[in-house]
Write a protein that holds these residues in place. Structure first.
Motif, PDB file in Angstrom:
ATOM      1  N   GLY A 188      10.139 -17.062  -6.760  1.00 28.62           N
ATOM      2  CA  GLY A 188       8.991 -16.711  -7.592  1.00 28.62           C
ATOM      3  C   GLY A 188       7.648 -17.093  -6.988  1.00 28.62           C
ATOM      4  N   TYR A 189       7.692 -17.905  -5.930  1.00 28.72           N
ATOM      5  CA  TYR A 189       6.463 -18.325  -5.250  1.00 28.72           C
ATOM      6  C   TYR A 189       6.338 -17.666  -3.876  1.00 28.72           C
ATOM      7  N   ALA A 190       7.105 -16.588  -3.651  1.00 27.67           N
ATOM      8  CA  ALA A 190       7.116 -15.936  -2.339  1.00 27.67           C
ATOM      9  C   ALA A 190       6.952 -14.431  -2.489  1.00 27.67           C
ATOM     10  N   ALA A 191       6.414 -13.818  -1.443  1.00 26.02           N
ATOM     11  CA  ALA A 191       6.261 -12.359  -1.398  1.00 26.02           C
ATOM     12  C   ALA A 191       6.585 -11.883   0.015  1.00 26.02           C
ATOM     13  N   HIS A 192       6.940 -10.609   0.108  1.00 24.98           N
ATOM     14  CA  HIS A 192       7.289 -10.007   1.403  1.00 24.98           C
ATOM     15  C   HIS A 192       6.517  -8.705   1.580  1.00 24.98           C
ATOM     16  N   ILE A 193       6.081  -8.459   2.824  1.00 22.75           N
ATOM     17  CA  ILE A 193       5.358  -7.231   3.152  1.00 22.75           C
ATOM     18  C   ILE A 193       6.097  -6.504   4.272  1.00 22.75           C
ATOM     19  N   GLY A 194       6.380  -5.217   4.071  1.00 16.78           N
ATOM     20  CA  GLY A 194       7.049  -4.432   5.107  1.00 16.78           C
ATOM     21  C   GLY A 194       6.868  -2.944   4.868  1.00 16.78           C
ATOM     22  N   ASP A 195       7.327  -2.147   5.823  1.00 18.62           N
ATOM     23  CA  ASP A 195       7.091  -0.701   5.753  1.00 18.62           C
ATOM     24  C   ASP A 195       8.299   0.094   5.281  1.00 18.62           C
ATOM     25  N   ASP A 196       9.433  -0.565   5.067  1.00 21.35           N
ATOM     26  CA  ASP A 196      10.652   0.149   4.698  1.00 21.35           C
ATOM     27  C   ASP A 196      10.981  -0.072   3.222  1.00 21.35           C
ATOM     28  N   TYR A 197      11.135   1.031   2.500  1.00 24.71           N
ATOM     29  CA  TYR A 197      11.359   0.951   1.047  1.00 24.71           C
ATOM     30  C   TYR A 197      12.605   0.133   0.704  1.00 24.71           C
ATOM     31  N   ALA A 256      13.615  -7.387  -0.952  1.00 25.40           N
ATOM     32  CA  ALA A 256      12.900  -8.626  -1.294  1.00 25.40           C
ATOM     33  C   ALA A 256      12.871  -8.830  -2.811  1.00 25.40           C
ATOM     34  N   ARG A 257      12.677  -7.740  -3.545  1.00 22.01           N
ATOM     35  CA  ARG A 257      12.671  -7.842  -5.011  1.00 22.01           C
ATOM     36  C   ARG A 257      14.050  -8.222  -5.553  1.00 22.01           C
ATOM     37  N   ALA A 258      15.078  -7.726  -4.881  1.00 17.61           N
ATOM     38  CA  ALA A 258      16.442  -8.088  -5.294  1.00 17.61           C
ATOM     39  C   ALA A 258      16.688  -9.588  -5.094  1.00 17.61           C
ATOM     40  N   ALA A 259      15.940 -10.178  -4.169  1.00 16.54           N
ATOM     41  CA  ALA A 259      16.058 -11.622  -3.921  1.00 16.54           C
ATOM     42  C   ALA A 259      15.138 -12.430  -4.840  1.00 16.54           C
ATOM     43  N   GLY A 260      14.399 -11.735  -5.714  1.00 17.05           N
ATOM     44  CA  GLY A 260      13.529 -12.406  -6.679  1.00 17.05           C
ATOM     45  C   GLY A 260      12.112 -12.626  -6.206  1.00 17.05           C
ATOM     46  N   MET A 261      11.762 -12.038  -5.053  1.00 18.83           N
ATOM     47  CA  MET A 261      10.414 -12.185  -4.503  1.00 18.83           C
ATOM     48  C   MET A 261       9.515 -11.041  -4.960  1.00 18.83           C
ATOM     49  N   GLU A 262       8.206 -11.229  -4.842  1.00 15.59           N
ATOM     50  CA  GLU A 262       7.269 -10.115  -4.934  1.00 15.59           C
ATOM     51  C   GLU A 262       7.411  -9.322  -3.634  1.00 15.59           C
ATOM     52  N   SER A 263       7.019  -8.062  -3.640  1.00 18.04           N
ATOM     53  CA  SER A 263       7.022  -7.321  -2.375  1.00 18.04           C
ATOM     54  C   SER A 263       5.983  -6.209  -2.415  1.00 18.04           C
TER      55      SER A 263
END
Length: 251
Positions: A184-193, A200-207
């Motif tokens: 909940g305190y992490a986010a991920h940025i990438g180009d692949d849907y 990343a969202r499945a892991a509970g992160m923002e993305s």
């Protein structure tokens, strides 16, 4: 919004932070030509896509579970690319494939997108911890170092190093465990849907989904507009607002 509680921001690399300067076909063509082999770049591009797809299917994630090294995986892929173009002299192909493997670490083969350095610097200024999660082999550390980006990241987690590849959520979970940060305190940025945004969202992160071309496919149309980054300047703007708030509180 979420930025105030953001502790860890993870990044994909290829086509998010870096892109190849020349197509695979052009790189292979130049090396082959220097060794007296004439194959058209267009043919090599097509053959590479076929060889890569075949190799990935038969030996996923660089063949780690099948006893291959990532270097051998790539050497075999390069050789198969040329085989599909009718070039079969292994005495020439093996050293050429090994040279191409080594050359791929060089900064001359990679271009840093123009919006990257400022975005990463904004994150650094805010004290947000940065890391990499990438479906890549062990060369990624050297590539990032040669492109003068490695110093921004606490760690670089590749699919080869993790033993598992995106979109498997366990690679994100491993990164979170390494950083000792809750999702909940992490986010991920990438180009692949699928590999970046959804996983990343499945892991509970923002993305957030990087889409520099501005064109969305049918899957990506499901992504809310506020989660799409048409430029990493959008990241900089979000972080800059928070940086100003932080400085205001300190003054």
């Amino acid at each position: 919004r979420y930025t105030m509680r953001l502790k860890l921001l993870t990044w994909d690399v290829k086509d998010t932070l870096l892109c190849v300067r020349r197509s695979v076909g052009e790189q292979y063509y130049a090396e082959a030509r220097s060794r007296g082999i004439q194959v058209r770049p267009e043919s090599l591009n097509k053959s590479f896509l076929m060889a890569y797809k075949m190799q990935n299917k038969n030996f996923p994630n660089y063949g780690l579970t099948k006893g291959l090294s990532s270097k051998q995986w790539w050497v075999d892929t390069v050789k198969q690319t040329f085989h599909l173009c009718g070039v079969n002299e292994d005495k020439i192909l093996t050293p050429m494939a090994e040279k191409l493997y080594d050359d791929f670490c060089s900064a001359k083969n990679w271009e840093v997108f123009s919006d990257v350095r400022e975005a990463l610097s904004h994150c650094d200024a805010l004290g947000i911890r940065l890391a990499v999660i990438s479906n890549f082999d062990q060369r990624l550390e050297r590539i990032l170092a040669h492109c003068s980006l490695r110093h921004h990241f606490e760690f670089v987690l590749t699919s080869e190093g993790a033993g598992v590849a995106k979109p498997d959520v366990s690679i994100f979970q491993k990164a979170l465990a390494m950083a000792k940060v809750e999702p909940g305190y992490a986010a991920h940025i990438g180009d692949d849907y699928l590999n970046d945004y959804k996983a990343a969202r499945a892991a509970g992160m923002e993305s957030y989904l990087v889409k520099r071309t501005g064109q969305l496919d049918s899957l990506q149309e499901e992504v809310p507009e506020e989660h799409i980054l048409y430029s990493l300047e959008q990241v900089s703007n979000i972080l800059n607002i928070e940086l100003k708030k932080k400085k205001k509180k300190q003054s």
